[in-house]
Design an enzyme around this catalytic site. Structure first.
Site, PDB file in Angstrom:
ATOM      1  CD  GLU A  18      -2.644   1.421   0.171  1.00  0.00           C
ATOM      2  OE1 GLU A  18      -3.438   0.434  -0.145  1.00  0.00           O
ATOM      3  OE2 GLU A  18      -2.340   2.297  -0.477  1.00  0.00           O
ATOM      4  CG  PHE A  19       2.636   2.671  -2.765  1.00  0.00           C
ATOM      5  CD1 PHE A  19       4.052   2.194  -2.187  1.00  0.00           C
ATOM      6  CD2 PHE A  19       2.072   1.450  -3.503  1.00  0.00           C
ATOM      7  CE1 PHE A  19       4.583   1.426  -2.812  1.00  0.00           C
ATOM      8  CE2 PHE A  19       3.050   0.322  -4.016  1.00  0.00           C
ATOM      9  CZ  PHE A  19       4.131   0.349  -3.399  1.00  0.00           C
TER      10      PHE A  19
ATOM     11  CG  PHE B  47       8.536  13.054  -0.077  1.00  0.00           C
ATOM     12  CD1 PHE B  47       8.249  12.615   1.342  1.00  0.00           C
ATOM     13  CD2 PHE B  47       7.392  13.198  -0.823  1.00  0.00           C
ATOM     14  CE1 PHE B  47       6.904  11.839   1.733  1.00  0.00           C
ATOM     15  CE2 PHE B  47       6.219  12.504  -0.489  1.00  0.00           C
ATOM     16  CZ  PHE B  47       6.003  12.013   0.583  1.00  0.00           C
ATOM     17  CG  LEU B  48      13.735  18.660  -2.331  1.00  0.00           C
ATOM     18  CD1 LEU B  48      14.529  17.359  -1.884  1.00  0.00           C
ATOM     19  CD2 LEU B  48      13.963  18.591  -3.775  1.00  0.00           C
TER      20      LEU B  48
ATOM     21  CB  ALA C  44      14.709  22.070   5.087  1.00  0.00           C
ATOM     22  N   GLY C  45      13.007  20.863   7.434  1.00  0.00           N
ATOM     23  CA  GLY C  45      12.269  20.991   8.831  1.00  0.00           C
ATOM     24  C   GLY C  45      12.605  19.902   9.795  1.00  0.00           C
TER      25      GLY C  45
ATOM     26  CB  CYS D  42       5.191   4.199   6.816  1.00  0.00           C
ATOM     27  SG  CYS D  42       3.411   3.671   7.085  1.00  0.00           S
TER      28      CYS D  42
HETATM   29  N1  LIG Z   1      -0.859   4.207   7.688  1.00  0.00           N
HETATM   30  C1  LIG Z   1      -0.224   4.297   6.443  1.00  0.00           C
HETATM   31  O1  LIG Z   1      -0.211   5.593   5.954  1.00  0.00           O
HETATM   32  C2  LIG Z   1       0.227   3.198   5.829  1.00  0.00           C
HETATM   33  C3  LIG Z   1       0.723   3.205   4.476  1.00  0.00           C
HETATM   34  C4  LIG Z   1       0.965   2.440   3.860  1.00  0.00           C
HETATM   35  C5  LIG Z   1       1.309   0.816   4.454  1.00  0.00           C
HETATM   36  N2  LIG Z   1       1.003   0.919   5.686  1.00  0.00           N
HETATM   37  C6  LIG Z   1       1.079  -0.580   6.550  1.00  0.00           C
HETATM   38  O2  LIG Z   1      -0.055  -0.966   6.674  1.00  0.00           O
HETATM   39  C7  LIG Z   1      -0.360  -1.830   7.644  1.00  0.00           C
HETATM   40  C8  LIG Z   1      -1.445  -1.253   8.535  1.00  0.00           C
HETATM   41  O3  LIG Z   1      -1.248   0.278   8.944  1.00  0.00           O
HETATM   42  P1  LIG Z   1      -2.353   1.088   9.540  1.00  0.00           P
HETATM   43  O4  LIG Z   1      -1.545   2.353   9.813  1.00  0.00           O
HETATM   44  O5  LIG Z   1      -3.709   0.658   8.909  1.00  0.00           O
HETATM   45  O6  LIG Z   1      -2.697   0.272  11.055  1.00  0.00           O
HETATM   46  P2  LIG Z   1      -3.681   0.745  12.000  1.00  0.00           P
HETATM   47  O7  LIG Z   1      -2.896   0.456  13.394  1.00  0.00           O
HETATM   48  O8  LIG Z   1      -4.179   1.877  11.901  1.00  0.00           O
HETATM   49  O9  LIG Z   1      -4.567  -0.680  11.758  1.00  0.00           O
HETATM   50  C9  LIG Z   1      -4.458  -1.994  11.978  1.00  0.00           C
HETATM   51  C10 LIG Z   1      -5.703  -2.480  12.688  1.00  0.00           C
HETATM   52  O10 LIG Z   1      -5.597  -3.866  12.569  1.00  0.00           O
HETATM   53  C11 LIG Z   1      -6.227  -4.337  13.832  1.00  0.00           C
HETATM   54  N3  LIG Z   1      -5.853  -5.719  14.042  1.00  0.00           N
HETATM   55  C12 LIG Z   1      -4.746  -6.090  14.645  1.00  0.00           C
HETATM   56  N4  LIG Z   1      -4.685  -7.557  14.947  1.00  0.00           N
HETATM   57  C13 LIG Z   1      -5.802  -7.863  14.204  1.00  0.00           C
HETATM   58  C14 LIG Z   1      -6.229  -8.993  14.058  1.00  0.00           C
HETATM   59  N5  LIG Z   1      -5.620 -10.137  14.732  1.00  0.00           N
HETATM   60  N6  LIG Z   1      -7.454  -9.376  13.617  1.00  0.00           N
HETATM   61  C15 LIG Z   1      -8.170  -8.358  13.215  1.00  0.00           C
HETATM   62  N7  LIG Z   1      -7.844  -6.991  13.226  1.00  0.00           N
HETATM   63  C16 LIG Z   1      -6.533  -6.804  13.800  1.00  0.00           C
HETATM   64  C17 LIG Z   1      -6.257  -3.225  14.832  1.00  0.00           C
HETATM   65  O11 LIG Z   1      -7.175  -3.268  15.688  1.00  0.00           O
HETATM   66  C18 LIG Z   1      -6.339  -1.926  13.826  1.00  0.00           C
HETATM   67  O12 LIG Z   1      -7.712  -1.427  13.818  1.00  0.00           O
HETATM   68  C19 LIG Z   1       1.068  -1.639   8.507  1.00  0.00           C
HETATM   69  O13 LIG Z   1       1.701  -2.732   8.081  1.00  0.00           O
HETATM   70  C20 LIG Z   1       1.522  -0.362   7.769  1.00  0.00           C
HETATM   71  O14 LIG Z   1       2.866  -0.289   7.629  1.00  0.00           O
HETATM   72  C21 LIG Z   1       0.486   1.935   6.303  1.00  0.00           C
END
Ligand SMILES: NC(=O)c1ccc[n+]([C@@H]2O[C@H](COP(=O)([O-])OP(=O)(O)OC[C@H]3O[C@@H](n4cnc5c(N)ncnc54)[C@H](O)[C@@H]3O)[C@@H](O)[C@H]2O)c1
Length: 455
Positions: free
Chosen positions: A157-158, A273-274, A276-277, A284
């Site tokens: 996911e991006f 992403f350029l 400064a701060g 992530c």
């Molecule tokens: N947040 C971002 O901007 C972003 C962007 C790209 C990728 N990611 C990746 O995506 C993943 C999720 O990130 P997020 O920010 O959405 O996390 P988050 O903490 O907001 O959400 C995770 C959810 O999973 C639930 N959960 C945990 N264990 C569970 C289980 N066993 N069964 C069911 N639900 C469960 C939690 O209750 C929570 O609601 C991570 O690996 C993160 O690195 C995040």
């Protein structure tokens, strides 16, 4: 298609709502019953612009549950979108991914299912998840093997918090990693409305003019997993690079904003992403760069550039304290105001937010800290209740009677504060613009001692 999303956080909920919006039947599963109750009531447990609006129109295609038994059987695609928080030694903590994979294996019934790692997971996790699903399946289906019943794919996911819906409906690309063609075909079908942009856009999220067909990158599992880490690490090091240049700019008397613009307009570099701060925060960049360094070291490689980017980022937060010390000389007993708590504007996400670390450092030095954020105050009170800061309902209250104010998160409303009437309300009118977004001329004219990061 019948889709299940495990985890309804920033990624899972956005993915679920968007897939429902383009016509799929989506079951959203979360272990947190309070989140599911909030969603069932039509509200979102996180702040993400327009997510609640899109949830409302997509509701007929969505189902919310805490039960794997309800969510897994019959799904053609199951996304794992649970958190992968930082674990010891830099590797992410995969316990939630494990629990999700076990739940899938235990309750899988029916035909072929693609299990998709959407969580950011270390390279090789596809195989690991495959073995967990397989073992759970065997032990809950009286020894029957799940051959041909499922395959594991990666779909990193991006999205960016704050523009998550836009990024999901109009992505720059979709990456699918799979070692079998059947999974690729299933996921291609799933994403087809997004790839071909055949859905009608919501009025509040119009399709950008330049958005044509979305490129699909189909790769093997390991490549897809590495694409995610390599992308995040590159963005992180771009920020640290400009911060390193910024430190030199301050010494030689150059204006980093002009430097950023001057190099960013080179199409090979790009302006984003350029800035400064204070540097990056969020759930992530820190975790993913640490994981990349940890994975590389398992293979005997030293990721020097990524490690240096992490060091520079850490130093930026310390610079806030150094700059305040330089101006105030003694921090003990001072009142410092922080504008912004979330790690960036348009989100309430506080994970690895610079404001938290800065507040902790100031408190450790004997300061009183006042804080404000347009949307993250409630979450802050819940998650950081033990941190001894004063929550102010308005930004103006943060500024009033402070010895110095630090702009930590570049919420647009802070640019537009009535700065002219605020300088006189402070004990000493020192303003540290941690994001270099304020109009320096205006702030100085308003009577502030303006400090940039860098100056
Ligand atoms: N947040 C971002 O901007 C972003 C962007 C790209 C990728 N990611 C990746 O995506 C993943 C999720 O990130 P997020 O920010 O959405 O996390 P988050 O903490 O907001 O959400 C995770 C959810 O999973 C639930 N959960 C945990 N264990 C569970 C289980 N066993 N069964 C069911 N639900 C469960 C939690 O209750 C929570 O609601 C991570 O690996 C993160 O690195 C995040």
């Amino acid at each position: 298609m019948q889709v299940t999303i495990i985890g309804t956080g920033y990624v899972g909920l956005t993915t679920g709502v968007c897939l429902g919006f383009v016509g799929h039947k989506v079951t959203c599963l979360d272990a947190d019953a309070a989140k599911i109750a909030t969603l069932e009531a039509g509200h979102t447990p996180i702040y993400e612009p327009h997510l609640e609006d899109l949830l409302a129109v997509t509701r007929p295609n969505l189902r919310f549950t805490t039960s794997y038994e309800e969510a897994v059987p019959g799904a053609e695609v199951v996304f794992i979108a649970v958190g992968t928080p930082p674990g010891p030694g830099g590797s992410p903590d995969l316990r939630y991914v494990r629990a999700a994979a076990e739940g899938i294996g235990k309750y899988h019934s029916g035909g072929f299912m693609v299990v998709v790692n959407k969580s950011t997971v270390p390279i090789g996790s596809g195989n690991w998840v495959d073995s967990i699903v397989r073992d759970a399946y065997v032990s809950h289906h009286t020894g029957e093997k799940p051959d041909g019943k499922f395959a594991v794919a990666s779909n990193p996911e991006f999205l960016r918090e704050g523009t998550a819906l836009h990024d999901s409906l109009y992505p720059d690309r979709v990456v699918i990693g799979a070692d079998d063609t059947r999974s690729l075909e299933v996921l291609y079908t799933l994403y087809r409305p997004v790839l071909d942009q055949t859905f009608a856009s919501p009025t509040y999220l119009p399709r950008p003019e330049e958005c044509g067909a979305v490129p699909l990158i189909s790769a093997d599992l390991a490549s897809a997993e590495l694409i995610k880490y390599a992308a995040n690490a590159f963005l992180a090091l771009k920020i640290s690079y400009i911060n390193e240049i910024g430190a030199l700019a301050e010494r030689v008397g150059a204006d980093i904003r002009q430097v950023s613009k001057g190099i960013g307009l080179d199409a090979r570099i790009g302006t984003r992403f350029l800035s400064a701060g204070i540097g990056w925060g969020g759930s992530c960049f820190g975790k993913d760069t640490a994981a990349l360094v940890a994975t590389a070291s398992e293979y005997g490689l030293n990721m020097q550039i990524v490690s240096a980017a992490r060091d520079v980022n850490q130093r930026q937060r310390g610079l806030v304290i150094e700059k305040l010390l330089g101006e105030l000389k003694i921090l003990k007993g001072r009142t410092i105001g922080l504008l912004g708590l979330a790690f960036k504007p348009q989100t309430d996400d506080l994970r690895e937010a610079p404001a938290i670390e800065i507040a902790e450092k100031l408190i450790a030095r004997g300061c009183k800290v006042k804080v404000h954020d347009p949307v993250a105050m409630e979450r802050f009170a819940k998650e950081y209740g033990a941190l001894e800061v004063t929550l102010c309902p308005t930004a103006e209250q943060v500024v009033a009677d402070s010895d110095a104010v630090v702009l930590v998160t570049e919420w647009p409303e802070y640019r537009d504060l009535p700065w002219e009437s605020l300088a006189g309300k402070m004990k000493s009118a020192i303003l540290l613009d941690g994001r270099n977004v304020l109009d320096r001329g205006r702030i100085r004219k308003a009577g502030f001692r303006y400090l940039g990061l860098p100056d």
